[in-house]
Write a protein that holds these residues in place. Structure first.
Motif, PDB file in Angstrom:
ATOM      1  N   LYS A  50      -8.560 -16.241 -18.764  1.00  0.00           N
ATOM      2  CA  LYS A  50      -8.701 -17.645 -18.395  1.00  0.00           C
ATOM      3  C   LYS A  50      -9.859 -18.267 -19.180  1.00  0.00           C
ATOM      4  O   LYS A  50      -9.738 -19.377 -19.708  1.00  0.00           O
ATOM      5  CB  LYS A  50      -8.954 -17.764 -16.887  1.00  0.00           C
ATOM      6  CG  LYS A  50      -9.014 -19.201 -16.442  1.00  0.00           C
ATOM      7  CD  LYS A  50      -9.069 -19.347 -14.947  1.00  0.00           C
ATOM      8  CE  LYS A  50      -9.140 -20.788 -14.485  1.00  0.00           C
ATOM      9  NZ  LYS A  50      -9.882 -21.733 -15.269  1.00  0.00           N
ATOM     10  N   SER A  51     -10.930 -17.514 -19.287  1.00  0.00           N
ATOM     11  CA  SER A  51     -12.076 -18.117 -19.958  1.00  0.00           C
ATOM     12  C   SER A  51     -11.789 -18.287 -21.465  1.00  0.00           C
ATOM     13  O   SER A  51     -12.242 -19.252 -22.071  1.00  0.00           O
ATOM     14  CB  SER A  51     -13.348 -17.335 -19.659  1.00  0.00           C
ATOM     15  OG  SER A  51     -13.823 -16.687 -20.777  1.00  0.00           O
ATOM     16  N   TYR A  52     -10.970 -17.376 -22.040  1.00  0.00           N
ATOM     17  CA  TYR A  52     -10.576 -17.555 -23.440  1.00  0.00           C
ATOM     18  C   TYR A  52      -9.783 -18.859 -23.598  1.00  0.00           C
ATOM     19  O   TYR A  52     -10.075 -19.695 -24.458  1.00  0.00           O
ATOM     20  CB  TYR A  52      -9.718 -16.374 -23.921  1.00  0.00           C
ATOM     21  CG  TYR A  52      -9.127 -16.593 -25.300  1.00  0.00           C
ATOM     22  CD1 TYR A  52      -9.854 -16.273 -26.444  1.00  0.00           C
ATOM     23  CD2 TYR A  52      -7.856 -17.157 -25.457  1.00  0.00           C
ATOM     24  CE1 TYR A  52      -9.332 -16.505 -27.709  1.00  0.00           C
ATOM     25  CE2 TYR A  52      -7.326 -17.396 -26.711  1.00  0.00           C
ATOM     26  CZ  TYR A  52      -8.061 -17.071 -27.839  1.00  0.00           C
ATOM     27  OH  TYR A  52      -7.539 -17.308 -29.081  1.00  0.00           O
ATOM     28  N   ALA A  74      -9.874 -12.960 -15.530  1.00  0.00           N
ATOM     29  CA  ALA A  74     -10.978 -13.911 -15.698  1.00  0.00           C
ATOM     30  C   ALA A  74     -11.287 -14.108 -17.185  1.00  0.00           C
ATOM     31  O   ALA A  74     -11.513 -15.231 -17.647  1.00  0.00           O
ATOM     32  CB  ALA A  74     -12.214 -13.395 -14.975  1.00  0.00           C
ATOM     33  N   ASP A 127      -9.559 -21.472 -21.564  1.00  0.00           N
ATOM     34  CA  ASP A 127     -10.375 -22.658 -21.277  1.00  0.00           C
ATOM     35  C   ASP A 127     -11.272 -22.990 -22.472  1.00  0.00           C
ATOM     36  O   ASP A 127     -11.461 -24.159 -22.831  1.00  0.00           O
ATOM     37  CB  ASP A 127     -11.261 -22.435 -20.042  1.00  0.00           C
ATOM     38  CG  ASP A 127     -10.424 -22.407 -18.751  1.00  0.00           C
ATOM     39  OD1 ASP A 127      -9.228 -22.764 -18.825  1.00  0.00           O
ATOM     40  OD2 ASP A 127     -10.970 -22.010 -17.694  1.00  0.00           O
ATOM     41  N   GLY A 128     -11.812 -21.933 -23.074  1.00  0.00           N
ATOM     42  CA  GLY A 128     -12.693 -22.127 -24.231  1.00  0.00           C
ATOM     43  C   GLY A 128     -11.935 -22.781 -25.378  1.00  0.00           C
ATOM     44  O   GLY A 128     -12.449 -23.671 -26.065  1.00  0.00           O
TER      45      GLY A 128
END
Ligand code: MSP
Length: 516
Positions: free
Chosen positions: A68-70, A65, A72-73
């Motif tokens: 992925k958030s890295y 997670a 997406d950011g």
């Protein structure tokens, strides 16, 4: 006719760099210029999310997670910067996109089936920053990569290889073609390949690099990040290696393609990629436009430790989108170009506030007061005024970049500036503020505004926001989406000139010295 222009896909291992902004702006300026010349244009940009460099960051981030958030950011950081810079690309591709992974996997399998890959033990010095093996000659006197200032790491392992040297004669022929790749890189690449091209290592053992596309024929490996990344250019416009024939749409764009990139990545583009395409039975891109680096004052490389870096978001905050588009278009060329907050400040005040903005605002506000009810009058020009406007129109005919050389965009900005200087000279000759006959004064101002409108039509690809603003004030409907048919005059009669704000307000030295 079609045109396809690409930028490199960038590593999202840090904040977007001003160099990323620069190449992507030039791409957008070309897109808008070609559109005005009547071409159908597609552009692509995106992110290169695989490879060891990215893996090191992802490994430090914990669970799926977080990873992925890295990523997406990072996508958000790049796309929001591009939006702030007024860049409208058609395709934003990432190497983790499912259709790209499928394409790369199919090409790997095809090459394997055709016997193009072989396995051997290899050893060498690898620069993770470049994601490339280095020869002794590539390193500086301390044995470090000249770009990353780090010592390459020694690896000895069994890997899969792709023989490039079979295509040497073919490649020399391509590199020697006029306008395929620009100097000084053309000479460099010819020298590099003329005595033989080393085999390309196309795999990495999965225990060292997990973050990549697995080789479909040997699951103990992932593919080399460049083999993966380069394919983005054809994935983006619908290449499908399972098909005997590619679509007409693909061919129309691909056969008129331009790759934009800086000098750091010439070798993968002009050697690895061209040979990959050749072996795939696909034409080489039409042009590779290679520009130099943006460097700090005195030609020094931008770096965090020297504090001479320039943040593209901060540039937009201070100077606005069009000023940054203008500056980067003007300075990017085949050689290195110096950039600092101070140099943008100078260009802003000299080119934009003084030369481009000032004349327009003075004449526009005078016209508002002089025209009856502030409305554009019917043209009734003297022979001299007509001849002047026709000559201006003629002089703008070949100003948009033809798209055969990287230096044409910079040349285009310089020519536009020259045109605005000529407009200012014309204003000084006409001196409408000294004319006492009201009809003559109105016609003189109208002639100046017609001249101005033509210049802002032609400036649109570099400064779309400013051009649209001015053309809208002058009642011209213009969205830059079709072929530009310049006419010497034709501003809509009766349009009332709305209140306007100055285009670029001069900046003061102390506003800039406070930037941290
Ligand atoms: N991921 C690879 C490219 C794969 S393309 C199939 C890569 N990424 S990168 O993030 O390092 O981007 C390199 C590119 O960014 C340069 O070629 C150039 O377009 C731009 N720039 C980054 N820094 C730059 C300067 N200092 N000056 C000018 N442009 C540079 O390499």
């Amino acid at each position: 006719m079609n045109k396809y222009i690409t930028t490199p896909i960038y590593y999202p291992n840090d904040k977007p760099h001003v160099g990323h902004a620069a190449t992507t702006i030039v791409c957008d300026v070309l897109k808008k210029s070609f559109t005005l010349q009547g071409y159908k244009v597609k552009t692509s940009t995106g992110l290169d999310e695989h490879g060891q460099k990215m893996q090191t960051i992802l490994d430090s981030l914990g669970g799926q997670a977080m990873k992925k958030s890295y990523l997406d950011g990072k996508t958000a950081e790049f796309t929001s910067l591009f939006a702030r810079l007024g860049i409208d690309y058609d395709i934003f591709i990432k190497t983790t996109d499912a259709n790209h992974i499928e394409n790369v996997t199919n090409i790997l399998q095809k090459f394997y089936d055709e016997g193009k890959f072989f396995k051997k033990n290899s050893e060498g010095m690898y620069c993770v920053g470049c994601e490339q093996f280095k020869q002794k000659d590539d390193l500086d006197e301390n044995g470090c990569c000249p770009d990353h200032k780090t010592k390459p790491v020694y690896y000895s392992e069994e890997n899969w290889y792709f023989k490039l040297d079979n295509s040497r004669e073919w490649l020399l022929d391509l590199l020697g073609k006029e306008n395929f790749i620009n100097d000084p890189y053309k000479k460099e690449m010819i020298n590099l390949v003329k005595d033989g091209i080393p085999d390309l290592c196309i795999s990495r053992p999965i225990e060292r690099v997990w973050h990549g596309i697995p080789l479909p024929f040997d699951k103990k490996y992932v593919t080399y990040v460049w083999f993966d990344a380069l394919i983005n250019y054809i994935t983006a416009i619908g290449f499908d290696c399972k098909k005997e024939k590619q679509s007409i749409e693909f061919n129309n764009y691909w056969n008129n393609s331009i790759h934009l990139l800086a000098k750091d990545i010439v070798k993968p583009h002009s050697i690895f990629w061209t040979i990959m395409l050749h072996e795939l039975g696909v034409n080489a891109p039409k042009h590779e436009f290679i520009h130099g680096y943006l460097v700090g004052e005195g030609g020094v490389k931008m770096s965090k430790s020297l504090g001479n870096g320039v943040d593209p978001n901060k540039l937009v905050d201070i100077f606005g989108c069009d000023a940054i588009r203008w500056t980067l278009t003007k300075i990017i060329n085949k050689n290195d170009a110096e950039l600092s907050y101070k140099s943008v400040f100078d260009i802003f005040n000299n080119d934009l506030a003084n030369t481009i903005g000032n004349g327009f605002f003075r004449m526009y506000t005078l016209a508002q007061k002089t025209f009856d009810g502030g409305a554009i009058p019917k043209a009734n020009f003297s022979a001299a005024q007509k001849a002047h406007l026709k000559a201006v129109c003629e002089s703008l005919k070949n100003i948009l970049p033809a798209g055969t050389h990287i230096d044409q965009t910079s040349m285009y900005a310089k020519n536009v500036l020259e045109q605005f200087r000529n407009l200012n000279l014309f204003i000084d000759q006409e001196k409408p503020w000294t004319i006492s006959d009201i009809t003559q004064k109105q016609q003189s101002l109208l002639c100046i505004l017609e001249h101005t409108a033509m210049l802002f039509n032609i400036t649109y690809p570099i400064m779309p926001g400013t051009s649209k603003y001015v053309l809208d004030l002058l009642g011209e409907k213009f969205d830059g989406n079709e072929k530009l048919e310049l006419t010497p005059w034709g501003l809509p009669v009766g349009v009332v000139l709305k209140p306007a704000v100055p285009l670029f307000q001069r900046k003061k030295e102390d506003e800039i010295s406070q930037i941290k």
